[in-house]
Design an enzyme around this catalytic site. Structure first.
Site, PDB file in Angstrom:
ATOM      1  N   GLU A 347      -7.423   6.448  -3.058  1.00 45.31           N
ATOM      2  CA  GLU A 347      -7.788   6.890  -4.396  1.00 45.31           C
ATOM      3  C   GLU A 347      -9.160   7.551  -4.266  1.00 45.31           C
ATOM      4  OE1 GLU A 347      -5.660   6.937  -6.640  1.00 45.31           O
ATOM      5  OE2 GLU A 347      -4.204   5.538  -5.794  1.00 45.31           O
ATOM      6  N   HIS A 482      -0.470   4.590  -8.351  1.00 50.25           N
ATOM      7  CA  HIS A 482      -1.870   5.015  -8.442  1.00 50.25           C
ATOM      8  C   HIS A 482      -2.867   3.892  -8.167  1.00 50.25           C
ATOM      9  CE1 HIS A 482      -0.992   9.086  -9.332  1.00 50.25           C
ATOM     10  NE2 HIS A 482      -0.421   8.831 -10.480  1.00 50.25           N
ATOM     11  N   ASP A 487       0.556   1.925  -3.254  1.00 51.33           N
ATOM     12  CA  ASP A 487       1.184   3.186  -2.838  1.00 51.33           C
ATOM     13  C   ASP A 487       1.465   3.195  -1.344  1.00 51.33           C
ATOM     14  OD1 ASP A 487       1.016   3.970  -5.432  1.00 51.33           O
ATOM     15  OD2 ASP A 487      -0.268   5.705  -5.099  1.00 51.33           O
TER      16      ASP A 487
END
Length: 510
Positions: A347, A482, A487
Site C-alpha cells: 500500500e 486493499h 492482498d
C-alpha cells in the site's frame, strides 16, 4: 463559467479561492452539473448562496451543485514552487529544492510558506517581483490563500553550503567500489597523474581520500565569514553527482578562472562526515582529463542480506496448514516443487514510484507449492497520506506514526525475498516501488518475476475484468481488499490455483 466564478467570489470573501473541478451541461435535460472546490469549511447556507448566484446567471438550466472541501498537499505545493523558480529564475534552478520549503496551515484556509534559501538566493528573489508572480501562479493550482516568509540560510562557510541529505553511514555496507580509467591527464593544479578513479555513485558512500572524475556541471564562488574566497564545484560522471570545495589561494584563484562548465577533470580530495551527519569533500588536486568515450558502466553489486531479521520477523503460516489445501492428499503441482516464491503487495501514498512512498508491506512465501510464511508491517512514509488514499486503504497517518521507516525494514524484506521469484498482481507497480526505495540503501533486486494479472488474462479470458477480487471470486478465495497482507495472501492462493489450471509454469515477466 469563469464569469460566474468571479461573481461567486465577489459574493463573499470566504469564496475567494473557489475553483471549478468540473461543469457538465446535459443539453436534452437542460441539467447543469457543477462541482466546486473550497479550502474552507462550508455549510448548507453556502450551498444555497452559491446556487443562487449560478441560477441568476443561468435561469434556463436545472442546477445540480456539489461542493467539496480540499486540503493543500504540502509536498505538491513545494514541488510547484521549485518548478516555478526553475522556470522563471533559471540561474537559481540548481540552488533550490523541495526540502528548503516548509508550510504552516493557519486559520481560514491560509497557508504560510517559509522559504529557507541561501542569503544570496533570497536577495535575488526579493529584488524581483517574486512574491506577486508566485502568488498568481499558485492561485491557478490551489484554493488556499498564501502568505510568505524568507528565512535565509546562514552562508558563513562551506560546511553550511555543502550540506546535503543526511546519510546514516553506519547502515550502508561497504560494497566493493567500481573504478574506471581516464585518459590524457593534463596539469592544472599539480603534477598528480592519477588516472584510475572511483565511480561517483560509490564515492558518495565513502570517506577518506578519494579520486573521482567527471564533467563540471556547476561552479559557485563563495566567501567564508572571514572574507576568504572558496569555490564549490559540481561534478557528474554519469553514475552520480558530487560537490567539492576548493579553498582558494592567489595561485589557485588564477587557475580557477581557467576552468568552466563542461570541462572534464580528474579530482583527488578528502571526504568526511561532519558530527551533524553531513558529507563534505575538500579538493586537494584538480587536473584536466578526457573521460572514456562510449563507456559501459559496470552494474553495482547489491548488499548481502542480513544474517538475521532485525525489525520484522516472518511468521509461520500455522492457520493455513489446517486448510484443505494442505491436507494429506498432496495436490501440489510438480512444477512448484523445489522452488521458492515471494508474493508481494504494497500500500502506498500514491501511484508514482519516483515520488510516492510505501505505507504497508504484505508478503507471503511459497516453498514447494505451500504457503509457509508471512511478512507484514506498516511503514512510516514520513509524509501525510492523501485523503483519497486513506479512503481507499483505510490506512491513516495515526496508524503509521509509530511504524518503522522503510530504510529500517529494507534489509529484512531483502532477506525475505532473497533467492525467490517475486510475484505480484500488476507486478510492474509493486516491483517499481520495491526497486526505487531499495536502491539508495544498496539493496539491488535482480529477482525474476511473475505477474498474476498477465496469467489471469491468458488463462481466464472470459472473466472480463481481471482485478484481484474478480479472480478470487472465480476460485472461491476469500479477500479483504486493499490491505497489503490480505492482498498478498489472496494473490498467492490465486497463483497456485492458476498454476494448477495451466498445468505448468508461465514465462517470467521480469
Amino acid at each position: 463559467m469563469s464569469k460566474i466564478l468571479n461573481e461567486i467570489k465577489n459574493a463573499n470573501p470566504k469564496y475567494e479561492g473557489i475553483k471549478i473541478e468540473n461543469a457538465i451541461y446535459h443539453r436534452k435535460s437542460k441539467l447543469l452539473e457543477v462541482t466546486l472546490l473550497l479550502c474552507v469549511h462550508f455549510d448548507r447556507e453556502d450551498e444555497q448562496a452559491i446556487s443562487k448566484v449560478i441560477q441568476e446567471s443561468l435561469p434556463f438550466v436545472s442546477l445540480s451543485l456539489q461542493l467539496k472541501k480540499v486540503v493543500c498537499d504540502c509536498d505538491l505545493l513545494s514541488k510547484k514552487i521549485v518548478e516555478f523558480i526553475a522556470d522563471k529564475f533559471k540561474v537559481l534552478k540548481d540552488r533550490v529544492k523541495c526540502s528548503d520549503i516548509s508550510t504552516v496551515n493557519e486559520e481560514n484556509g491560509t497557508v504560510k510558506i517559509i522559504l529557507c534559501f541561501e542569503e544570496e538566493v533570497c536577495s535575488h528573489l526579493e529584488a524581483s517581483n517574486f512574491f506577486t508572480e508566485l502568488n498568481e501562479f499558485l492561485h491557478t493550482c490551489f484554493c488556499e490563500k498564501f502568505t510568505y516568509q524568507f528565512k535565509p540560510r546562514k552562508d558563513e562557510d562551506s560546511t553550511d553550503i555543502l550540506r546535503e541529505e543526511k546519510v546514516d553511514y553506519t547502515r550502508i555496507e561497504q560494497i566493493p567500489a567500481r573504478y574506471f580509467k581516464v585518459d590524457a591527464v593534463t596539469r592544472l593544479f599539480d603534477n598528480n597523474d592519477t588516472n584510475e578513479v572511483m565511480y561517483i555513485a560509490d564515492a558518495l558512500e565513502r570517506t577518506g581520500e578519494l579520486a573521482i572524475a567527471g564533467k563540471i556541471i556547476g561552479i559557485r564562488e563563495r566567501e567564508t565569514k572571514n572574507g576568504k574566497p572558496f569555490f564549490i564545484i559540481d561534478f557528474n560522471d554519469g553514475t552520480g553527482r558530487m560537490s567539492g570545495t576548493v579553498f582558494s589561494t592567489k595561485e589557485i584563484l588564477k587557475k580557477m578562472q581557467k576552468i568552466q562548465e563542461g570541462s572534464e577533470v580528474v579530482v583527488v580530495g578528502n571526504a568526511e562526515v561532519t558530527p551533524e551527519g553531513y558529507r563534505r569533500f575538500t579538493i586537494k588536486s584538480l587536473n584536466y582529463c578526457e573521460l572514456p568515450k562510449d563507456f559501459v558502466y559496470q552494474e553495482k553489486e547489491s548488499r548481502k542480506p542480513p544474517e538475521s531479521y532485525l525489525v520484522v520477523k516472518p511468521e509461520p503460516m500455522q492457520t493455513v496448514l489446517q486448510t484443505d489445501m494442505f491436507s494429506l492428499v498432496d495436490t501440489t503441482p510438480e512444477c512448484l516443487k523445489g522452488k521458492s516464491f515471494v508474493v508481494l503487495d504494497f500500500e502506498t501514498t500514491g501511484t508514482m514510484p519516483q515520488e510516492d512512498k510505501i505505507t504497508e508491506i504484505g508478503a507471503v512465501k511459497i516453498v514447494d507449492g505451500k504457503i509457509i510464511e508471512k511478512f507484514a508491517t506498516m511503514v512510516n512514509p514520513d509524509r501525510k497520506i492523501p485523503d483519497i488514499v486513506v479512503e481507499l486503504t483505510g490506512i491513516t497517518d495515526e496508524m503509521v506514526a509509530d511504524a518503522p521507516k522503510f530504510e529500517e525494514v529494507a534489509g529484512d524484506l531483502y532477506k525475505f525475498c532473497y533467492g525467490s521469484v517475486i510475484i505480484a498482481h500488476n507486478l510492474s507497480f509493486d516491483y517499481a516501488f520495491l526497486k526505487n526505495m531499495s536502491k539508495p540503501l544498496n539493496y539491488l533486486y535482480s529477482n525474476r518475476g511473475i505477474d498474476t494479472l498477465s496469467m489471469a488474462r491468458d488463462l481466464l479470458p472470459n472473466l472480463g475484468h481481471h482485478k484481484l477480487n474478480n479472480i478470487c471470486d472465480y476460485f472461491g478465495i476469500e479477500l479483504v481488499h486493499h490491505r497489503a497482507y490480505n492482498d498478498a495472501y489472496a494473490t498467492a492462493q490465486a497463483f497456485i490455483e492458476m498454476i494448477k489450471l495451466k498445468g505448468g509454469m508461465p514465462e517470467f515477466d521480469v
